[in-house]
Design a protein around this motif. Sequence first.
Motif, mmCIF file in Angstrom:
data_model
loop_
_atom_site.group_PDB
_atom_site.id
_atom_site.type_symbol
_atom_site.label_atom_id
_atom_site.label_comp_id
_atom_site.label_asym_id
_atom_site.label_seq_id
_atom_site.Cartn_x
_atom_site.Cartn_y
_atom_site.Cartn_z
ATOM 1 N N ILE A 45 5.143 29.410 -24.033
ATOM 2 C CA ILE A 45 5.734 30.203 -24.945
ATOM 3 C C ILE A 45 6.485 30.486 -26.166
ATOM 4 C CG2 ILE A 45 7.147 32.414 -24.763
ATOM 5 C CD1 ILE A 45 6.382 32.776 -21.943
ATOM 6 N N LEU A 46 6.070 30.401 -27.060
ATOM 7 C CA LEU A 46 6.840 30.150 -28.300
ATOM 8 C C LEU A 46 7.949 31.575 -28.614
ATOM 9 C CD1 LEU A 46 7.597 28.071 -31.094
ATOM 10 C CD2 LEU A 46 5.836 28.693 -31.762
ATOM 11 N N MET A 47 9.114 30.859 -28.691
ATOM 12 C CA MET A 47 10.397 31.905 -28.921
ATOM 13 C C MET A 47 10.529 32.043 -30.888
ATOM 14 S SD MET A 47 13.202 33.380 -26.955
ATOM 15 C CE MET A 47 12.050 34.661 -25.663
ATOM 16 N N VAL A 48 10.200 33.405 -31.075
ATOM 17 C CA VAL A 48 10.914 33.287 -32.753
ATOM 18 C C VAL A 48 11.073 34.376 -32.247
ATOM 19 C CG1 VAL A 48 10.239 33.448 -34.768
ATOM 20 C CG2 VAL A 48 8.049 32.744 -33.155
ATOM 21 N N THR A 49 12.898 33.938 -33.187
ATOM 22 C CA THR A 49 13.984 35.153 -33.847
ATOM 23 C C THR A 49 14.499 34.992 -34.850
ATOM 24 O OG1 THR A 49 15.910 36.058 -32.805
ATOM 25 C CG2 THR A 49 15.370 33.445 -32.439
ATOM 26 N N ALA A 50 15.395 35.720 -35.283
ATOM 27 C CA ALA A 50 16.224 35.582 -36.441
ATOM 28 C C ALA A 50 17.980 34.924 -36.419
ATOM 29 C CB ALA A 50 16.252 36.836 -37.637
ATOM 30 N N LYS A 51 17.923 35.089 -34.522
ATOM 31 C CA LYS A 51 19.753 34.950 -34.529
ATOM 32 C C LYS A 51 19.110 33.533 -33.873
ATOM 33 C CE LYS A 51 21.151 38.381 -32.347
ATOM 34 N NZ LYS A 51 22.010 39.718 -31.795
ATOM 35 N N GLY A 52 20.539 32.177 -35.068
ATOM 36 C CA GLY A 52 20.312 30.995 -35.047
ATOM 37 C C GLY A 52 21.331 30.342 -33.317
ATOM 38 N N GLU A 53 21.903 31.727 -33.279
ATOM 39 C CA GLU A 53 23.037 31.217 -32.504
ATOM 40 C C GLU A 53 22.465 30.691 -31.511
ATOM 41 O OE1 GLU A 53 22.756 34.063 -33.606
ATOM 42 O OE2 GLU A 53 24.284 34.291 -34.484
ATOM 43 N N SER A 54 22.996 29.393 -30.817
ATOM 44 C CA SER A 54 22.824 28.738 -29.682
ATOM 45 C C SER A 54 22.441 29.429 -27.967
ATOM 46 C CB SER A 54 23.460 27.399 -29.069
ATOM 47 O OG SER A 54 24.977 27.947 -28.719
ATOM 48 N N LYS A 55 23.802 30.301 -28.041
ATOM 49 C CA LYS A 55 23.246 31.670 -27.023
ATOM 50 C C LYS A 55 22.066 32.331 -26.928
ATOM 51 C CE LYS A 55 25.684 35.702 -29.091
ATOM 52 N NZ LYS A 55 26.710 36.286 -29.250
ATOM 53 N N ASP A 56 21.974 32.212 -28.233
ATOM 54 C CA ASP A 56 20.021 32.946 -27.548
ATOM 55 C C ASP A 56 18.857 31.512 -27.169
ATOM 56 O OD1 ASP A 56 20.733 35.807 -29.099
ATOM 57 O OD2 ASP A 56 21.456 34.653 -30.726
ATOM 58 N N LYS A 57 18.887 30.736 -27.992
ATOM 59 C CA LYS A 57 17.978 30.044 -27.794
ATOM 60 C C LYS A 57 18.048 29.091 -26.160
ATOM 61 C CE LYS A 57 18.136 26.799 -32.222
ATOM 62 N NZ LYS A 57 18.291 25.056 -32.558
ATOM 63 N N VAL A 58 19.332 29.180 -25.261
ATOM 64 C CA VAL A 58 19.477 29.287 -23.672
ATOM 65 C C VAL A 58 19.099 30.581 -23.119
ATOM 66 C CG1 VAL A 58 21.199 29.040 -22.588
ATOM 67 C CG2 VAL A 58 22.292 27.742 -24.509
ATOM 68 N N ASP A 92 9.104 26.697 -26.527
ATOM 69 C CA ASP A 92 9.850 26.354 -27.555
ATOM 70 C C ASP A 92 11.218 27.302 -28.748
ATOM 71 O OD1 ASP A 92 10.529 24.326 -29.279
ATOM 72 O OD2 ASP A 92 8.157 23.787 -30.307
ATOM 73 N N TYR A 93 11.490 27.167 -29.465
ATOM 74 C CA TYR A 93 11.846 27.970 -30.221
ATOM 75 C C TYR A 93 12.165 27.311 -31.662
ATOM 76 C CZ TYR A 93 16.288 30.754 -30.681
ATOM 77 O OH TYR A 93 17.534 32.420 -31.002
ATOM 78 N N LEU A 94 11.127 28.691 -32.881
ATOM 79 C CA LEU A 94 11.539 29.420 -33.375
ATOM 80 C C LEU A 94 12.726 29.916 -34.552
ATOM 81 C CD1 LEU A 94 9.843 26.923 -35.525
ATOM 82 C CD2 LEU A 94 8.454 28.251 -35.430
ATOM 83 N N VAL A 95 13.293 29.795 -35.643
ATOM 84 C CA VAL A 95 14.307 30.609 -36.627
ATOM 85 C C VAL A 95 13.157 30.837 -37.859
ATOM 86 C CG1 VAL A 95 16.390 31.123 -36.887
ATOM 87 C CG2 VAL A 95 16.208 30.023 -35.297
ATOM 88 N N LYS A 96 13.518 32.349 -37.222
ATOM 89 C CA LYS A 96 13.075 33.193 -38.745
ATOM 90 C C LYS A 96 14.253 32.609 -40.201
ATOM 91 C CE LYS A 96 10.759 36.924 -36.382
ATOM 92 N NZ LYS A 96 10.976 38.562 -36.806
ATOM 93 N N PRO A 97 14.121 32.604 -41.480
ATOM 94 C CA PRO A 97 12.743 32.493 -41.776
ATOM 95 C C PRO A 97 11.899 30.850 -41.035
ATOM 96 C CG PRO A 97 14.339 32.053 -43.492
ATOM 97 C CD PRO A 97 14.585 32.599 -42.608
ATOM 98 N N PHE A 98 10.413 31.360 -40.954
ATOM 99 C CA PHE A 98 10.122 29.841 -40.252
ATOM 100 C C PHE A 98 8.730 29.616 -41.856
ATOM 101 C CE2 PHE A 98 8.591 32.869 -37.948
ATOM 102 C CZ PHE A 98 6.919 32.398 -38.459
#
Length: 222
Positions: free
Chosen positions: A75-88, A97-103
Amino acid sequence: MNTILVVDDDSHIRKLIRIYLEKSQFSVVEAADGQEALELLSHTKIDLAIVDVMMPRINGIELTADIRSYMDMPILMVTAKGESKDKVRGFNAGSDDYLVKPFDPVELILRVKSLLKRYNKISSNVIHIGGVTIDLGNLTVVAAARTVELKKKECELLFALASSSGQILTRTQLIEDVWGMDYEGDERTVDVHIKRLRERLESIPELVISTVRGLGYRLELA
């Protein structure tokens, strides 16, 4: 052909991801939210899911946790938010894995391929090489009546080498396979783990981890 599920409430983002995935020879199915995604997963074979965090009905965090409760897939998560809490939150829910928009779409494809490669190796769980069995599930190496227990990263590293037995793997390749593309540590981490791995495998001389100077490492049968 691998089938990728793209889950995002923005149809333009879904279209962009679809174009790049299909150019890279992937089959694509789409869902506008977590509820649609779960319905698709109930009757469609999916090899990897690209999941947006902010969605109506069932959001990406909830969807990831739901998938993890009954299915083992990348599962690759994509979001517009780059805060560490969202990654956690994403990683705690079970994203790989994690990718921040815009990518960069090219980076997206690289991450998808890397995840599929890692998942395919892990999902096979057991490799037989010569008379030696490497069991990733139990973190053991067995040869005849000898059994060696390994730590998780040591076993994953050996598994990566055994999956490409006889071939040279660079430190960068091994880091991507074992620690992931986002690993920010030093390449010397690989050297340290190789040293420990050689020490643990002293009772199994059938396996030899050779250093190829200036390139990387290669697993061979003695």
